[in-house]
Design a protein around this motif. Structure first.
Motif, PDB file in Angstrom:
ATOM      1  N   UNK A  38       7.271  -0.033  -6.348  1.00  0.00           N
ATOM      2  CA  UNK A  38       7.695  -1.258  -5.664  1.00  0.00           C
ATOM      3  C   UNK A  38       6.484  -2.115  -5.346  1.00  0.00           C
ATOM      4  N   UNK A  39       6.529  -3.362  -5.783  1.00  0.00           N
ATOM      5  CA  UNK A  39       5.485  -4.327  -5.460  1.00  0.00           C
ATOM      6  C   UNK A  39       5.953  -5.196  -4.290  1.00  0.00           C
ATOM      7  N   UNK A  71       1.120  -6.510 -12.186  1.00  0.00           N
ATOM      8  CA  UNK A  71      -0.095  -5.943 -11.576  1.00  0.00           C
ATOM      9  C   UNK A  71      -0.512  -6.737 -10.343  1.00  0.00           C
ATOM     10  N   UNK A  72       0.443  -7.397  -9.743  1.00  0.00           N
ATOM     11  CA  UNK A  72       0.182  -8.187  -8.535  1.00  0.00           C
ATOM     12  C   UNK A  72       0.992  -7.597  -7.394  1.00  0.00           C
ATOM     13  N   UNK A  73       0.311  -7.091  -6.386  1.00  0.00           N
ATOM     14  CA  UNK A  73       0.981  -6.577  -5.198  1.00  0.00           C
ATOM     15  C   UNK A  73       0.021  -6.662  -4.021  1.00  0.00           C
ATOM     16  N   UNK A  74       0.568  -6.849  -2.835  1.00  0.00           N
ATOM     17  CA  UNK A  74      -0.259  -7.012  -1.649  1.00  0.00           C
ATOM     18  C   UNK A  74      -0.941  -8.364  -1.576  1.00  0.00           C
ATOM     19  N   UNK A 101       0.829  -1.208   0.000  1.00  0.00           N
ATOM     20  CA  UNK A 101       0.000   0.000   0.000  1.00  0.00           C
ATOM     21  C   UNK A 101       0.864   1.260   0.000  1.00  0.00           C
ATOM     22  N   UNK A 102       1.919   1.267   0.798  1.00  0.00           N
ATOM     23  CA  UNK A 102       2.708   2.484   0.969  1.00  0.00           C
ATOM     24  C   UNK A 102       3.833   2.636  -0.053  1.00  0.00           C
TER      25      UNK A 102
END
Length: 327
Positions: free
Chosen positions: A254-255, A309-312, A247-248
């Protein structure tokens, strides 16, 4: 490994690995108990991790010549040009992760704390297969050493594009009678090092166009096991840290993701914990224990453009065990 069938041929150019040092989570921090639900240490060999690098030119893809580099020949995404730091990479899962990144073409920094000889063996293996690697030592229970490790890794090639926070400990202990010092000993390595290394890496990556961070968590982050209260809590914290950091740090390019393995085989595990291994194999829809390279492949994917497109996200790598009902 511990399953009946021989390991799959991961790479036609690869060869069977050796000198695994007997710890399901691959930590280099001492007396971890070596598997997700059991408690036997083991010194092993014959990890059977296929690696190898490729150098040929790919076939056409409709737009001219195809891809070149190690990844395209190993069946992995091509990570040529990436520089990755893998913590706790001298053995077990960490070793498997390092070898798979090298097979994909990345330059790999192999971190260790006490396993200098094992780390050098991983570096030698990568170099024998045409890759590039560097061994670095740091005590990740110390914040300053986390920052130094990241700085040294980035200085090696002038950049750092990926970090895998794999180092960890997994002791077993009853919650009743556990001291705060016992609790902190797990949190310092499993949680606080993840925070410090990620923070340091994010500063480097922000200045060089972004990157990816992957934490090695566990399915015990949301499925507790007896005698693992401190371990389970630490892995739950790691999963939530990944989501919060995603999120931050997203604005910095950065993922941040996590990978949650199930039971990963190691030499001697079936002898140390035969009943548990049989139960796991019966419960897993995939019908086998995990291998270090299964986790490595997940990490390579998350560091690649295929995961842009993949993070969190927490990627569970457990052979389907988590799909089983608990009632």
């Amino acid at each position: 490994m511990t399953e009946d069938q021989p390991p799959r041929d991961l790479n036609a150019a690869g060869r069977a690995g050796s000198s695994g040092d007997g710890n399901a989570y691959g930590d280099t921090y001492g007396p971890a108990d070596g598997n997700t639900y059991g408690n036997g240490n083991g010194i092993g060999n014959e990890d059977k991790i296929g690696t190898g690098t490729g150098t040929g030119t790919g076939t056409g893809n409709g737009n001219g010549t195809g891809p070149t580099g190690a990844g395209s020949l190993s069946g992995l995404p091509d990570l040529t040009g990436q520089v990755v730091l893998v913590t706790g990479a001298a053995g077990g899962i960490g070793r498997g992760i390092a070898l798979r990144f090298a097979a994909a073409g990345a330059a790999v920094v192999v971190h260790h704390r006490t396993g200098a000889e094992a780390a050098r063996a991983v570096v030698a293996r990568i170099e024998e297969d045409g890759g590039s690697a560097l061994a670095l030592r740091a005590d990740l229970a110390v914040e300053e050493e986390c920052h130094r490790l990241v700085a040294d890794a980035a200085r090696w090639r002038g950049r750092l594009t990926a970090l895998v926070n794999n180092a960890g400990v997994q002791p077993t202990q009853e919650l009743a009678g556990m001291s705060l010092a016992d609790w902190r000993a797990v949190a310092d390595v499993n949680v606080h090092s993840v925070f410090a290394c990620t923070q340091a890496a994010a500063e480097v990556m922000r200045d060089t166009g972004g990157g990816s961070v992957t934490h090695i968590a566990s399915i015990e982050a949301d499925r507790p096991a007896p005698l693992h209260a401190h371990y389970c809590a630490s892995k739950a914290a790691v999963v939530m840290h990944a989501r919060s950091a995603a999120l931050e740090y997203g604005a910095w390019g950065i993922r941040v993701n996590s990978v949650s393995p199930g039971l990963i085989g190691r030499p001697g595990l079936a002898e140390d914990w035969p009943e548990g291994v049989r139960r796991w194999q019966a419960a897993a829809p995939a019908g086998r224990l995990g291998r270090p390279e299964d986790v490595g492949d997940a990490c390579v994917f998350l560091a690649s453009p295929m995961a842009s497109w993949i993070t969190g996200h927490d990627l569970v790598v457990d052979g389907g065990v988590s799909a089983r009902p608990t009632w």
